[in-house]
Design a protein around this motif. Sequence first.
Motif, short mmCIF file in Angstrom:
data_model
loop_
_atom_site.label_atom_id
_atom_site.label_comp_id
_atom_site.label_asym_id
_atom_site.label_seq_id
_atom_site.Cartn_x
_atom_site.Cartn_y
_atom_site.Cartn_z
N LEU A 166 0.85 -1.19 0.00
CA LEU A 166 0.00 0.00 0.00
C LEU A 166 0.88 1.24 0.00
N VAL A 167 0.52 2.19 -0.81
CA VAL A 167 1.29 3.43 -0.90
C VAL A 167 0.33 4.60 -0.72
N ALA A 168 0.84 5.72 -0.28
CA ALA A 168 0.05 6.94 -0.10
C ALA A 168 0.93 8.13 -0.43
N LYS A 169 0.27 9.18 -0.89
CA LYS A 169 0.99 10.39 -1.24
C LYS A 169 1.28 11.20 0.01
N ALA A 170 2.49 11.60 0.20
CA ALA A 170 2.86 12.40 1.36
C ALA A 170 2.33 13.82 1.21
N VAL A 171 1.67 14.31 2.27
CA VAL A 171 1.12 15.66 2.27
C VAL A 171 1.58 16.37 3.53
N ARG A 172 1.50 17.69 3.50
CA ARG A 172 1.85 18.51 4.65
C ARG A 172 0.59 19.19 5.17
N LYS A 173 0.31 19.04 6.46
CA LYS A 173 -0.86 19.67 7.05
C LYS A 173 -0.61 19.90 8.54
N THR A 174 -1.52 20.69 9.15
CA THR A 174 -1.39 21.02 10.56
C THR A 174 -1.98 19.91 11.42
N VAL A 175 -1.25 19.48 12.41
CA VAL A 175 -1.70 18.44 13.33
C VAL A 175 -2.01 19.10 14.67
N ALA A 176 -3.24 18.90 15.16
CA ALA A 176 -3.65 19.53 16.41
C ALA A 176 -3.02 18.82 17.60
N ASP A 177 -2.67 19.62 18.61
CA ASP A 177 -2.14 19.06 19.85
C ASP A 177 -3.31 18.57 20.70
N GLU A 178 -3.19 17.39 21.25
CA GLU A 178 -4.23 16.81 22.09
C GLU A 178 -3.75 16.71 23.53
N ILE A 179 -4.64 17.12 24.44
CA ILE A 179 -4.36 17.03 25.87
C ILE A 179 -5.47 16.20 26.50
N HIS A 180 -5.13 15.13 27.16
CA HIS A 180 -6.10 14.26 27.80
C HIS A 180 -6.26 14.67 29.26
N ALA A 181 -7.53 14.86 29.66
CA ALA A 181 -7.82 15.27 31.03
C ALA A 181 -9.13 14.64 31.47
N ILE A 182 -9.33 14.55 32.76
CA ILE A 182 -10.56 14.01 33.35
C ILE A 182 -11.45 15.18 33.75
N GLY A 183 -12.70 15.16 33.31
CA GLY A 183 -13.61 16.26 33.59
C GLY A 183 -14.96 15.77 34.09
N LYS A 184 -15.83 16.72 34.36
CA LYS A 184 -17.18 16.44 34.85
C LYS A 184 -18.18 17.22 34.01
N VAL A 185 -19.19 16.52 33.51
CA VAL A 185 -20.21 17.14 32.67
C VAL A 185 -21.30 17.73 33.56
N GLU A 186 -21.64 18.99 33.31
CA GLU A 186 -22.66 19.68 34.09
C GLU A 186 -23.73 20.23 33.16
N ALA A 187 -24.95 20.27 33.66
CA ALA A 187 -26.06 20.80 32.87
C ALA A 187 -25.88 22.30 32.64
N HIS A 188 -26.36 22.76 31.49
CA HIS A 188 -26.27 24.18 31.18
C HIS A 188 -27.07 25.01 32.17
N SER A 189 -28.23 24.51 32.57
CA SER A 189 -29.04 25.16 33.60
C SER A 189 -29.93 24.11 34.25
N THR A 190 -30.27 24.35 35.51
CA THR A 190 -31.09 23.43 36.29
C THR A 190 -32.23 24.21 36.93
N VAL A 191 -33.45 23.68 36.81
CA VAL A 191 -34.64 24.35 37.35
C VAL A 191 -35.37 23.39 38.27
N ASP A 192 -35.64 23.84 39.49
CA ASP A 192 -36.46 23.08 40.44
C ASP A 192 -37.91 23.51 40.28
N ILE A 193 -38.77 22.56 39.97
CA ILE A 193 -40.19 22.85 39.77
C ILE A 193 -40.90 22.75 41.11
N LYS A 194 -41.54 23.86 41.53
CA LYS A 194 -42.29 23.90 42.78
C LYS A 194 -43.68 24.48 42.52
N ALA A 195 -44.60 24.10 43.39
CA ALA A 195 -45.96 24.63 43.28
C ALA A 195 -45.99 26.05 43.84
#
Length: 252
Positions: free
Chosen positions: A70-99
């Motif tokens: 298998l062969v491929a043509k060599a190209v030049r392009k920008t490679v993004a830097d990747e940083i691996h980290a542990i995170g926590k997903v949070e809701a954009h907004s939270t509403v408590d429904i009360k009477a």
Amino acid sequence: MITLGSNEQRACCTPGKGLERRRAPRTPRPNGRPSRLAGIAALVFAIGAVAGCSRGGNEGYVSNMHVPVLVAKAVRKTVADEIHAIGKVEAHSTVDIKAQINGQVLEVHFHEGQDVKKGDLLFTIDPRPYQAALLQAQANLAKDQAQLAQAKADYERYAYLLKKRVGSQQQYDQALAAYQGLKASVAADEAAVQTAQVNLSYTRIHSPIDGRTGNLIVHAGNLVKANADTAMVTINQIRPVYVDFSIPEKDL
């Protein structure tokens, strides 16, 4: 073709066919040791020739084999830097429904974990007490409006008589006070009607945002209080969401 041998036998090597022996016609030969040595030498030479023919045939076969790559043509392009980290997903907004009113929950219009849209009906609280309060406020308004109309007519009549110097100032003042008092009563009745209408609208609780419902705390048949500490349900907006994570300073 290579032919080797002594007076007794001959060895023939033909490419692609290997070693072939052919018997030669017997001829009288003198007995002696040199004849045996010549035969052994001829046999060794024949074996070497056969080995050479075999190697030559295999090399030709290997040289004709093709290996896919298998062969491929060599190209030049920008490679993004990747940083691996542990995170926590949070809701954009939270509403408590009360009477916002007291009453009994008649119906729940969703299930736990259901996606809801802004304006979707969530709960229905018993509206009958608030419908009655609205009717009473409307009746009081109608009564005071009728009395206001009569008080206005009396005020205008005594004002005309006073202007003609026929009526007394006291009668005019009493008519004016009654008229202004009923105007205030009508304004209060109108506010009471609006309050009753708002309270009646609170019997139908709608979702204020797009999101996903959480655990259902209040079920049909439960009594709820206005602005209770515990929410009836919580809605989390998950489109979009926030991701909270930390990155070491050396990676910045």
